[in-house]
Design an enzyme around this catalytic site. Sequence first.
Site, PDB file in Angstrom:
ATOM      1  N   VAL A  57      10.359  31.343 -26.053  1.00 49.44           N
ATOM      2  CA  VAL A  57      11.509  31.656 -25.256  1.00 49.44           C
ATOM      3  C   VAL A  57      10.963  31.228 -23.761  1.00 49.44           C
ATOM      4  O   VAL A  57       9.732  31.383 -23.534  1.00 49.44           O
ATOM      5  CB  VAL A  57      11.545  33.149 -25.091  1.00 49.44           C
ATOM      6  CG1 VAL A  57      12.316  33.684 -23.931  1.00 49.44           C
ATOM      7  CG2 VAL A  57      12.252  33.590 -26.409  1.00 49.44           C
ATOM      8  N   GLY A 102       6.698  31.247 -20.132  1.00 45.05           N
ATOM      9  CA  GLY A 102       7.488  31.282 -21.599  1.00 45.05           C
ATOM     10  C   GLY A 102       6.418  31.959 -22.765  1.00 45.05           C
ATOM     11  O   GLY A 102       5.503  32.411 -22.479  1.00 45.05           O
ATOM     12  N   LYS A 103       7.003  32.021 -23.998  1.00 47.10           N
ATOM     13  CA  LYS A 103       6.325  32.699 -25.066  1.00 47.10           C
ATOM     14  C   LYS A 103       6.879  32.246 -26.304  1.00 47.10           C
ATOM     15  O   LYS A 103       8.121  31.702 -26.241  1.00 47.10           O
ATOM     16  CB  LYS A 103       6.128  33.964 -24.707  1.00 47.10           C
ATOM     17  CG  LYS A 103       5.158  34.920 -25.665  1.00 47.10           C
ATOM     18  CD  LYS A 103       3.844  34.805 -24.801  1.00 47.10           C
ATOM     19  CE  LYS A 103       2.895  35.562 -25.474  1.00 47.10           C
ATOM     20  NZ  LYS A 103       2.044  35.984 -24.572  1.00 47.10           N
ATOM     21  N   GLY A 104       6.196  32.015 -27.361  1.00 47.90           N
ATOM     22  CA  GLY A 104       6.680  31.612 -28.628  1.00 47.90           C
ATOM     23  C   GLY A 104       5.850  32.360 -29.756  1.00 47.90           C
ATOM     24  O   GLY A 104       5.007  33.085 -29.515  1.00 47.90           O
TER      25      GLY A 104
END
Length: 418
Positions: A57, A102-104
Site C-alpha cells: 500500500v 507505504g507498507k506491505g
Amino acid sequence: MATLFENVLAQLDKVIKVAHIDNKALAILSHPERVVEVAIPLIRDDGSLEIFRGYRVQHSSARGPYKGGLRYHSQVDLEEVKALAFLMSMKTAVIDIPLGGGKGGIMVDPKILSRGELERLTRTFTRAIADFIGPNKDIPAPDVNTTPQIMDWVADEYGKIVGHPEPAVVTGKSIEAGGSLGRDTATSRGAFVVLNTYLKKQGIPLRGLRIVIQGFGNAAEPLATMLSQESALVIALSDSRGGIANPKGLDVAKAKVDKENKGTLSESLSNQPKGTKIISNDELLITECDILIPAALENQLTKENALNVKAKYILEVANGPTTPEAEEILVKRGIPILPDILVNAGGVAVSYFEWVQNREGSHWSAYEVDRKLKELMERAAGGVFVSADKYKTDLRIAAFIIALERIAKAMALRNPDT
Ligand code: GLU
C-alpha cells in the site's frame, strides 16, 4: 471492533479540533494513493501448491518516495496494511526525512516455512510488486517477522529484473549486502533516545525505573538490553507465546540467549533470578510498573484492559498498540502515552541513512549513524513536546499536527489544486 485503519483515521478528527489543517489535504490523506494486492503461488517442499496473499500500500508520496516495511504475519490484511502505510507517512514527516509512507506484507506465518520456502515466497512476491517499487519510487524494509536476509533476497531479485545491482531498492539489508551499520538496533535506539529526552524534561532519572516490555523481537529485544544496561529494571518480558516476570528484575542477557537457543522466553525460566514466574501477555499488560512498553503488535491496549493498566507512562514501540477507546481511558487516568509515530521512527530514520549511503556509494561508521540518529530523534522529540505545549494537547495529537502540517504544506506547494 473497529479496524486499525478506522482507528488511525479517527485521530484526524481529534487533530482538527485543536489545529487547522487544510481540509483538502486531510481528505486526500484519508485514502492511500495506491493499493497493490497480489497472489503469491508457492510450491511447498512437499510438492503441494499454496497461494498466499501479498500487499503493498502506497499511502502518500507528497514528501518523497514511499517508504515502509514488509510484514510477514498470519493476521496481515489490507485494512491493517493501509493503516500501517498511513502511519509511515506520519512517521517520515514527524522526523522530517524526505520520504513518504507505504507498507506491505504477506498473510503468512513464516514459522511454518522452511528457509527455501521463505526465499521462494519472497522472490515471487518481489517479482509481483517489482513494477511498483524502486529506489525513487517505493523502498521496502523489515517489519514484523522480516529480516536482513529477506531484504537481501528482495534486493537480489529486483536487481535481476532491472539488470544491475540496485541495493537502494530496499533497506534493512545485511551489512555485507549494502546494509547500514546500526540499522538492526535503530528502532530501539530511537525509542531509547525519545524516552530519555522525555524523562530528562520531566526530571526523572532512568536508573531503577521498573519497565515492562511486551515483545522480544526486532525492536523489543535490543531495547530491553539497552534499558537494562542503563540500570533500569526490566521486570517483565514476553513473546507471542507468553512471558516471564520478576518484580526484582529479569536477566535480559540470559533471556536473549535462551530465546535464541530454545525459541521461547518461557524456556528461560530456570536461568532467571529466583522468584521469576511465567505470565500471560494479558497479565503482562496490567503488571504494575513505571513504564509499559508495548513492542509487539497493534490493538494490545483496549477498552477491556486500559482501566487495569498500572503503569505511570506508556512508550509505544509497536505500531498502533493502543486503541482510541483505550487511549481515552488512559488519558483520563493521567497516563501519558509517548506515541508510536515518534517513538519507533528510529527504524525508518536509519533506513533513510542506508538509502542515502547506497545512493552516494558510501559507508558510514556505526558512530556516525548513531550520532546522526540521536540528533534527529532528539530534534523530533523536542518538536513534539513543543507542539504539545503550544496546542495544549497530548503527545500523539501533537505529533500528528506536526506531520500533517508538513505533508499539507508539501502538497500545497507542489500542486495547489490538490
Ligand atoms: N517497519 C519499520 C516501521 O514500521 C521500518 C520501516 C522502514 O525502515 O522503512 O517503521
